[in-house]
Design an enzyme around this catalytic site. Structure first.
Site, PDB file in Angstrom:
ATOM      1  N   ARG A 153      31.969  35.715  34.949  1.00  0.00           N
ATOM      2  CA  ARG A 153      31.123  35.831  36.144  1.00  0.00           C
ATOM      3  C   ARG A 153      30.778  34.421  36.620  1.00  0.00           C
ATOM      4  NH1 ARG A 153      25.009  38.550  36.541  1.00  0.00           N
ATOM      5  NH2 ARG A 153      24.300  37.220  38.269  1.00  0.00           N
ATOM      6  N   HIS A 154      30.547  34.281  37.934  1.00  0.00           N
ATOM      7  CA  HIS A 154      30.014  33.033  38.472  1.00  0.00           C
ATOM      8  C   HIS A 154      28.538  32.958  38.081  1.00  0.00           C
ATOM      9  CE1 HIS A 154      33.558  32.145  40.812  1.00  0.00           C
ATOM     10  NE2 HIS A 154      33.481  33.274  41.488  1.00  0.00           N
ATOM     11  N   VAL A 155      28.235  32.244  37.017  1.00  0.00           N
ATOM     12  CA  VAL A 155      26.844  32.148  36.573  1.00  0.00           C
ATOM     13  C   VAL A 155      26.658  30.829  35.825  1.00  0.00           C
ATOM     14  CG1 VAL A 155      27.258  33.368  34.374  1.00  0.00           C
ATOM     15  CG2 VAL A 155      24.964  33.383  35.396  1.00  0.00           C
ATOM     16  N   ARG A 201      32.807  31.168  35.256  1.00  0.00           N
ATOM     17  CA  ARG A 201      33.714  30.470  36.149  1.00  0.00           C
ATOM     18  C   ARG A 201      33.022  29.774  37.325  1.00  0.00           C
ATOM     19  NH1 ARG A 201      34.460  36.118  37.176  1.00  0.00           N
ATOM     20  NH2 ARG A 201      34.503  36.656  39.393  1.00  0.00           N
TER      21      ARG A 201
END
Length: 308
Positions: A69-71, A11
């Protein structure tokens, strides 16, 4: 149809992801899939060893799983893993930047001290820095490479993905085409949810009815950033120029999303892109009755996507 048992939602920050994660928590209990989330919010770029370790951990999760996950994009096949299906959502780049700017300083309606937890070391003069001063006086937070934010989520972990330019832009487009089942537009979130329900029913069945539920809407409204102000037209124009690669990517994704909507019978009142971005998000577009489109076997197309 066979359905993906490995889905990754890497995300993008301040693109509606907290709203979607709230929905996923409900859906995972309802449909019995494994929702794997991460408490790491501020580490999107990974070393080679960190990539290998994360991919190993994700790949060994109980299936069917949805990892979020923010990745930045991870290439599983590079390390011998099975490439999962990717999904994501983006929004107008200036709107995203402004939302992040004020969220870091003042949080959202979930609690007045929410922002203090995320930025405890921010000095007072920085917290109350006028957005116009930040932009017009070229503070690091309001200039490149900080503004080059969305593209790396799709370009990947290569160092050049962090450099504003054509190379990262084209690689991001390529990954969207080859590795993402769907990249939606936050301004048309209801249609994003409709397509997710169509493409990934084992994960997203009934998502739109849950989203429209008044109680859920009330909960979702708590994640709206507070104390946002609009920069001057001059400052906005400067931002737009600095983010030209971000806008080229955004309009590319938006066009692909609209093509996908038409393919599956969803119509929108689509206007030509304005020479400058729209800095206020309109209400979600109403979805009209499906249109007949017999040019291609949609289910065959979807099956081909699943087999990639």
């Amino acid at each position: 149809l066979p359905f993906p048992s490995q889905v990754v939602y890497n995300r993008v920050g301040k693109c509606g992801s907290r709203t979607v994660v709230l929905l996923l928590r409900i859906l995972s209990e309802k449909h019995g899939f494994n929702l794997v989330t991460s408490d790491i919010h501020n580490k999107t770029r990974l070393t080679k060893n960190e990539q290998m370790e994360l991919i190993k951990n994700i790949s060994t999760a109980e299936q069917p799983y949805l990892f979020t996950r923010h990745v930045h994009f991870l290439n599983f096949s590079r390390f011998g893993g099975d490439q999962p299906v990717y999904i994501n959502i983006i929004r107008d780049p200036v709107n995203r930047f402004l939302s992040n700017y004020f969220f870091r300083r003042f949080g959202d309606w979930r609690g007045e001290q929410n922002h203090m937890i995320r930025t405890p070391n921010m000095r007072q003069e920085e917290r109350y820095l006028d957005i116009n001063v930040c932009i017009l006086e070229n503070y690091p937070e309001c200039s490149n490479p900080r503004l080059f934010y969305i593209i790396p989520y799709f370009c990947g972990q290569h160092p050049r993905c962090r450099e504003p330019g054509e190379w990262a832009l084209e690689r991001a487009k390529l990954n969207v085409n080859e590795n993402f089942l769907l990249v939606g537009i936050l301004e048309e979130l209801e249609d994003v949810l409709l397509l997710l329900e169509r493409f990934l029913p084992h994960y997203f069945k009934d998502v739109l009815s849950i989203y429209k539920n008044p109680e859920h809407r009330k909960l979702g409204n708590l994640t709206v950033t507070v104390k946002k102000t609009v920069p001057s037209p001059e400052a906005i124009q400067i931002l737009y120029q600095r983010m030209r690669y971000e806008y080229e990517f955004y309009y590319y994704v938006k066009e692909q999303f609209h093509l996908l909507k038409r393919k599956f019978g969803l119509k929108s009142h689509i206007r030509k892109p304005s020479p400058r971005p729209e800095f206020f998000i309109p209400s979600p577009l109403e979805t009209e009755e499906p249109i007949n489109d017999e040019e291609e076997d949609d289910e065959k197309w979807l099956e081909d996507i699943y087999k990639r």
